[in-house]
Design an enzyme around this catalytic site. Structure first.
Site, PDB file in Angstrom:
ATOM      1  N   CYS A  94       6.383  50.878  30.703  1.00  0.00           N
ATOM      2  CA  CYS A  94       6.528  52.023  29.812  1.00  0.00           C
ATOM      3  C   CYS A  94       7.996  52.192  29.423  1.00  0.00           C
ATOM      4  CB  CYS A  94       5.936  53.262  30.481  1.00  0.00           C
ATOM      5  SG  CYS A  94       5.907  54.717  29.411  1.00  0.00           S
ATOM      6  N   HIS A 105      -2.463  52.636  27.218  1.00  0.00           N
ATOM      7  CA  HIS A 105      -1.143  52.674  27.830  1.00  0.00           C
ATOM      8  C   HIS A 105      -1.295  52.781  29.345  1.00  0.00           C
ATOM      9  CE1 HIS A 105       3.201  53.448  27.600  1.00  0.00           C
ATOM     10  NE2 HIS A 105       3.015  54.194  28.682  1.00  0.00           N
ATOM     11  N   ASP A 155      -3.238  51.688  22.968  1.00  0.00           N
ATOM     12  CA  ASP A 155      -2.102  52.490  23.419  1.00  0.00           C
ATOM     13  C   ASP A 155      -1.798  53.554  22.370  1.00  0.00           C
ATOM     14  OD1 ASP A 155       0.494  53.480  24.072  1.00  0.00           O
ATOM     15  OD2 ASP A 155       0.939  51.629  25.132  1.00  0.00           O
TER      16      ASP A 155
END
Length: 299
Positions: free
Chosen positions: A172, A268, A235
């Site tokens: 991330c 994600h 995502d």
């Protein structure tokens, strides 16, 4: 349960760091649970044992004078072992990142995971995402690159570390840092980015665009080593068109050893086994890609 669409969370209360190698911190000063703001109550996180490893906290000076804490996991023995820097999500250094470091150590690497955010406050124990984001916003590009430089410098003084072979991986927030660091440091031979932002979103304001620089999409020409990305097509925070733009930039720059795999339907945080976003098959495939790249470039 907290469900997040961007950086997304049975908290093992008995997770303890080994005290071997502890320097500059007390065990009580280190948060050893899973990030509170993202932990899924039903999660069954992977916990890698310490058998055959040396693990613990260290600290070393950053360029700004801050005594930077870091978690280290490496194989027992003299080495020297290739070094892998592990860059956290926005939640900082917590049980998941420490476990990633141990997984790398089990594969033969000396993994170092710096605590990039603790100059301000440790975000890992916080439940308020706005507070977490406010902490992370203060970790600017130059500070983070300085912390990585300090990590490389510290590792170069360890007899068990082979700093002629260095990799980096991040998740991330840390995924974006992987691209940035691989463009900045010639010492980094290989990197694996997990769903880090690549380019500004279509609706980004000029201030947001400027605050995010340097964007990975602008750094393709500057990569010093091979970098691969593991990204999800579902995502919500990283549009597929930015992934396509990054892939095109890598190809235009002649970066034939670098590239991105887009996992169809993966959200994600699909590697984060303590979150509801975890996808075991995609996580395992991405990890196999990581190990293959590091085997080729670092050993």
């Amino acid at each position: 349960m907290t469900v997040l669409i961007r950086p997304e969370g049975n908290e093992p209360s008995d997770f303890n760091l080994s005290r071997r190698g502890l320097a500059g911190l007390t065990a009580g000063a280190v948060f050893t649970g899973y990030a509170v703001a993202a932990l899924a109550q039903e999660a069954q996180p992977i916990v890698t044992d310490e058998t055959g490893l040396e693990t613990g906290m260290v600290s070393y000076p950053a360029p700004d004078g801050f005594d930077l804490p870091a978690y280290v996991a490496r194989p027992e023995g003299d080495g020297p072992f290739p070094v892998v820097i592990v860059v956290s999500e926005i939640f900082g250094l917590h049980a998941y990142i420490m476990d990633v470091a141990r997984r790398l150590a089990k594969a033969g690497y000396a993994a170092v995971a710096p605590a990039f955010f603790v100059r301000v406050e440790d975000p890992a124990p916080l439940a308020d995402m706005r507070a977490v984001q406010a902490i992370v916003a203060q970790a600017g590009y130059e500070q983070v690159m300085g912390d990585i430089a300090a990590t490389l410098e510290w590792a170069s003084g360890q007899l068990w570390a082979n700093t002629d072979r260095v990799g980096i991986t991040g998740f991330c927030w840390g995924g974006k840092v992987v691209w940035q660091a691989a463009a900045r440091f010639a010492a980094i031979d290989a990197g694996v980015a997990w769903y880090g932002r690549l380019a500004p979103s279509a609706g980004a304001t000029p201030e947001q665009i400027e605050a995010g620089r340097p964007w990975p999409v602008d750094l393709a020409d500057d990569l010093k080593g091979a970098v691969i990305g593991n990204y999800g097509s579902a995502d919500g925070g990283i549009p597929n068109d930015t992934v396509a733009a990054m892939q095109a930039a890598l190809e235009a720059a002649g970066q034939t050893e670098s590239g991105i795999k887009l996992y169809e339907g993966a959200p994600h945080g699909f590697h984060a086994d303590y979150r509801p976003s975890y996808r075991s098959a995609e996580a395992a495939d991405g990890w196999a890609r990581l190990l293959a790249l590091f085997e080729a470039k670092l050993k």
